[in-house]
Design a protein around this motif. Structure first.
Motif, mmCIF file in Angstrom:
data_model
loop_
_atom_site.group_PDB
_atom_site.id
_atom_site.type_symbol
_atom_site.label_atom_id
_atom_site.label_comp_id
_atom_site.label_asym_id
_atom_site.label_seq_id
_atom_site.Cartn_x
_atom_site.Cartn_y
_atom_site.Cartn_z
ATOM 1 N N UNK A 198 0.844 -1.198 0.000
ATOM 2 C CA UNK A 198 0.000 0.000 0.000
ATOM 3 C C UNK A 198 0.883 1.252 0.000
ATOM 4 N N UNK A 199 0.557 2.268 -0.782
ATOM 5 C CA UNK A 199 1.376 3.488 -0.838
ATOM 6 C C UNK A 199 1.461 4.168 0.525
ATOM 7 N N UNK A 200 2.649 4.525 0.938
ATOM 8 C CA UNK A 200 2.872 5.273 2.170
ATOM 9 C C UNK A 200 2.904 4.452 3.434
ATOM 10 N N UNK A 201 2.561 3.160 3.358
ATOM 11 C CA UNK A 201 2.508 2.368 4.599
ATOM 12 C C UNK A 201 3.882 2.185 5.215
ATOM 13 N N UNK A 202 4.883 1.909 4.370
ATOM 14 C CA UNK A 202 6.234 1.639 4.885
ATOM 15 C C UNK A 202 6.803 2.858 5.580
ATOM 16 N N UNK A 203 6.660 4.027 4.969
ATOM 17 C CA UNK A 203 7.218 5.242 5.579
ATOM 18 C C UNK A 203 6.510 5.570 6.887
ATOM 19 N N UNK A 204 5.212 5.359 6.939
ATOM 20 C CA UNK A 204 4.460 5.610 8.180
ATOM 21 C C UNK A 204 4.896 4.645 9.276
ATOM 22 N N UNK A 205 5.066 3.377 8.895
ATOM 23 C CA UNK A 205 5.473 2.363 9.866
ATOM 24 C C UNK A 205 6.877 2.642 10.395
ATOM 25 N N UNK A 206 7.800 3.042 9.506
ATOM 26 C CA UNK A 206 9.181 3.333 9.926
ATOM 27 C C UNK A 206 9.240 4.553 10.832
ATOM 28 N N UNK A 207 8.405 5.542 10.527
ATOM 29 C CA UNK A 207 8.376 6.739 11.385
ATOM 30 C C UNK A 207 7.868 6.379 12.779
ATOM 31 N N UNK A 208 6.836 5.498 12.844
ATOM 32 C CA UNK A 208 6.293 5.089 14.148
ATOM 33 C C UNK A 208 7.302 4.255 14.930
ATOM 34 N N UNK A 209 8.183 3.550 14.209
ATOM 35 C CA UNK A 209 9.170 2.703 14.882
ATOM 36 C C UNK A 209 10.294 3.508 15.512
ATOM 37 N N UNK A 210 10.444 4.817 15.105
ATOM 38 C CA UNK A 210 11.471 5.704 15.676
ATOM 39 C C UNK A 210 12.874 5.129 15.491
ATOM 40 N N UNK A 211 13.188 4.793 14.250
ATOM 41 C CA UNK A 211 14.490 4.190 13.972
ATOM 42 C C UNK A 211 15.609 5.207 14.181
ATOM 43 N N UNK A 212 16.819 4.750 14.571
ATOM 44 C CA UNK A 212 17.963 5.663 14.736
ATOM 45 C C UNK A 212 18.462 6.136 13.381
ATOM 46 N N UNK A 213 19.250 7.213 13.407
ATOM 47 C CA UNK A 213 19.839 7.699 12.163
ATOM 48 C C UNK A 213 20.953 6.765 11.712
ATOM 49 N N UNK A 214 21.633 7.162 10.620
ATOM 50 C CA UNK A 214 22.667 6.309 10.044
ATOM 51 C C UNK A 214 23.791 6.045 11.039
ATOM 52 N N UNK A 215 24.141 7.070 11.806
ATOM 53 C CA UNK A 215 25.213 6.903 12.797
ATOM 54 C C UNK A 215 24.801 5.907 13.879
ATOM 55 N N UNK A 216 23.540 5.990 14.276
ATOM 56 C CA UNK A 216 23.046 5.043 15.285
ATOM 57 C C UNK A 216 23.039 3.613 14.760
ATOM 58 N N UNK A 217 22.623 3.431 13.513
ATOM 59 C CA UNK A 217 22.635 2.109 12.907
ATOM 60 C C UNK A 217 24.068 1.563 12.837
ATOM 61 N N UNK A 218 24.998 2.455 12.473
ATOM 62 C CA UNK A 218 26.401 2.042 12.394
ATOM 63 C C UNK A 218 26.913 1.597 13.768
ATOM 64 N N UNK A 219 26.485 2.313 14.811
ATOM 65 C CA UNK A 219 26.903 1.925 16.167
ATOM 66 C C UNK A 219 26.360 0.538 16.530
ATOM 67 N N UNK A 220 25.113 0.284 16.167
ATOM 68 C CA UNK A 220 24.530 -1.022 16.456
ATOM 69 C C UNK A 220 25.301 -2.147 15.759
ATOM 70 N N UNK A 221 25.661 -1.941 14.487
ATOM 71 C CA UNK A 221 26.420 -2.965 13.775
ATOM 72 C C UNK A 221 27.834 -3.098 14.326
ATOM 73 N N UNK A 222 28.397 -2.001 14.808
ATOM 74 C CA UNK A 222 29.728 -2.087 15.433
ATOM 75 C C UNK A 222 29.653 -2.910 16.713
ATOM 76 N N UNK A 223 28.581 -2.697 17.489
ATOM 77 C CA UNK A 223 28.393 -3.497 18.706
ATOM 78 C C UNK A 223 28.183 -4.975 18.353
ATOM 79 N N UNK A 224 27.455 -5.215 17.261
ATOM 80 C CA UNK A 224 27.236 -6.591 16.831
ATOM 81 C C UNK A 224 28.560 -7.286 16.516
#
Length: 577
Positions: A198-224
């Motif tokens: 459905x159009x717009x569902x993914x962006x709405x869902x990702x916004x509700x999930x409050x994902x970290x920015x690119x730096x935060x994602x990089x930190x998570x993978x570094x911890x992994x």
């Protein structure tokens, strides 16, 4: 509580906590079969329970302690040879941290660090739609965690009373739960994939999930990466420490010799069970060598001075099964010098053997009463009968005689052709044994009369038996080979009882009872004169009383009235063959 017992209890408690977490998580996944909203409602309940502070801290502590105990067990193993069940449990357990690391970092750690709200729509979308290969990874993690937990749960439960009654239900649950969980996940995945179109569902869902920015994602993978590297280093250090310990102890090697001729060279402190596995010597261990059963028990032939004393747990277990002197548990015995041992149970011993046996199973002299009974003229009867009829009648006869022995407190030792051998007093006094044997003879006579009534139309002549009973010292123990091993008795007393039974033909009586049995049973036989009977193979004659009808003993010599023949216990009328 000993340190070993404390570690074992901690391992069990933490394992149960972790298994409860996996079970509740899988059941939550199964709600996906209903709907996404049901799945999410289940998640709120799941989180409310497991994030309750006392439970959360107990859960985190369980993860840490369970992992440390596993690494300690890996370090302490003298070798890596182990039963298939132990191997799979250890391998699956060691595989869990790397399989779950990404999922834990992407959900729990991301939530605590960046405030991510990983609801099921986000989680299912990320591993079903966005990166399906992670979905395969999480499926593997689910199955590995479940199988690892089930193996551990079975190793704890299968020695418990009542396990056999619940085993089929538990196996069914072990199969059904992961299937429902995976089906629920697949159903949720298809529902999320449809929403994602459905159009717009993914962006709405990702916004509700409050994902970290690119730096935060990089930190998570570094911890992994750091977590995975740290885990590999920990495993490597444990294995290196094992090799170092083996190298340091190699010069102090000792020999463990087995009764079958095997010799295994090990380091001091290696358990006898571990030595058996190192040397490829078959050795029973139903509980996996954790000291929770007695199937690995051994007889120490020589070198007892090189064995540390049994600890409290081993001593209690050996006392519980009535182990003979010189018996030890192979999984708990760590020689510090050369020893010679003999395993006491066959390598494929069943769980019931874990409960142990009474002392006489190891071989013991004991004063008991022995009874022999034999059908008269049955060979001639069988010559003119169909094989089925002969087997049918014999089985009815064996049942009647066996029920008489059991009802009197005895034990049927064996059926020999058309004869019966029974033992009395394996756990009681000689006086009790003789009273039980006399009572069994009376019951046998009563039950035989009942059989004759049942088969009156088929028998030209009633069935007749001869019974001989004697009391004395015998050797009692498990004898035989492989599947034919059983508890029995040998000795002059057994031979005498058998020959008394054979002598009933000469005296044309139903029962010959030695005077020793009569005296110990307290029978009042003042009006009877004992016969001085010479028996083949004996230098001394046997004084015995002859009875035409053993039923009279129940009325005259023992308390209680003689039951009517048509009221014999355990026999129901059947159609004759």
């Amino acid at each position: 509580m000993t340190p070993q017992r404390l570690i074992g209890t901690t391992r069990l408690v933490t394992g149960l906590i972790l298994f409860a977490y996996v079970l509740s998580h899988d059941l939550n996944h199964a709600l996906g079969l209903i709907s996404l909203s049901a799945l999410e409602t289940g998640r709120h309940i799941f989180i409310a329970f497991w994030q309750f502070p006392p439970i959360r801290y107990a859960f985190y502590l369980s993860i840490l302690l369970h992992m440390l105990i596993a690494l300690r067990a890996l370090f302490l193993r003298r070798n890596l040879r182990m039963p298939p069940g132990d191997f799979f449990q250890l391998t699956l357990g060691l595989a869990l941290p790397p399989l779950l690391a990404l999922h834990v970092l992407g959900t729990a750690v991301a939530n605590l660090t960046f405030g991510v709200d990983p609801d099921y729509e986000y989680v299912v979308w990320s591993i079903w739609v966005a990166q399906p290969h992670y979905g395969l990874l999480q499926t593997a993690a689910l199955l590995v965690a479940w199988i690892h937990g089930c193996i551990g749960l079975r190793s704890w439960l299968h020695l418990k009373d009542g396990y056999a009654r619940w085993r089929d239900a538990l196996y069914a649950a072990a199969l059904i739960v992961p299937i429902l969980s995976l089906l629920g996940f697949a159903s949720a995945g298809r529902a999320v994939a449809e929403l994602a179109s459905s159009p717009g569902w993914v962006s709405t869902m990702l916004a509700a999930a409050k994902l970290p920015d690119a730096a935060g994602v990089a930190r998570l993978y570094a911890w992994l990466n750091a977590a995975l590297i740290g885990y590999v280093i920990a495993l490597a250090l444990v294995l290196i420490a094992r090799l170092l310990r083996i190298w340091l102890r190699r010069r102090r090697a000792i020999e463990i010799r087995y009764a079958d001729g095997h010799t295994v060279t090990v380091q001091p402190g290696t358990t006898v069970l571990e030595a058996s596995r190192i040397g490829g010597v078959p050795h029973a261990a139903v509980c996996g060598g954790r000291g929770r059963c007695s199937t690995c028990r051994i007889k120490v032939i020589s070198g007892a001075e090189h064995l540390p004393p049994a600890n409290d747990d081993e001593s209690k277990l050996l006392a519980r099964i009535g182990a003979a002197p010189g018996t030890r548990l192979a999984c708990q015995t760590r020689p510090i010098g050369p020893v010679a041992v003999a395993p006491l149970l066959p390598p494929m011993a069943a769980p019931r053997a874990a409960l142990g046996h009474s002392v006489q199973h190891h071989g013991q002299e004991r004063e008991i009463a022995v009874l022999f009974a034999d059908l008269r003229g049955f060979t001639r009867f069988a010559e003119h009968r169909l094989p089925y009829d002969v087997v049918f009648l014999l089985n009815r006869y064996f049942r009647a005689m066996g029920e008489a022995v059991n009802a009197s407190g005895g034990r049927v030792d064996k059926f020999i052709g058309d004869g019966v051998m029974a033992l009395f007093g394996l756990t009681g006094t000689p006086q009790e044994a003789c009273r039980q044997a006399v009572d069994a003879a009376a019951r046998m006579s009563i039950n035989l009369d009942q059989l004759n009534l049942l088969f009156d139309q088929d028998l030209k002549q009633p069935l007749r038996i001869g019974i001989g009973i004697h009391v004395g010292t015998v050797i009692v123990g498990e004898m035989g080979f492989a599947g034919a091993q059983a508890l029995t008795a040998i000795g002059d007393t057994v031979n005498t009882a058998s020959r008394l039974e054979n002598a009933t033909k000469e005296f044309d009586c139903q029962l010959l009872l030695s005077s020793e049995v009569a005296a110990l049973a307290g029978l009042r036989l003042d009006d009877l004169t004992p016969h001085d009977i010479p028996l083949r193979g004996r230098s001394k004659n046997v004084m015995a009383y002859a009875f035409d009808d053993a039923r009279t003993l129940k009325a005259e010599g023992l308390k209680g009235k003689t039951p009517r023949p048509d009221a014999a216990p355990g026999l129901a009328p059947v159609e004759s063959s």
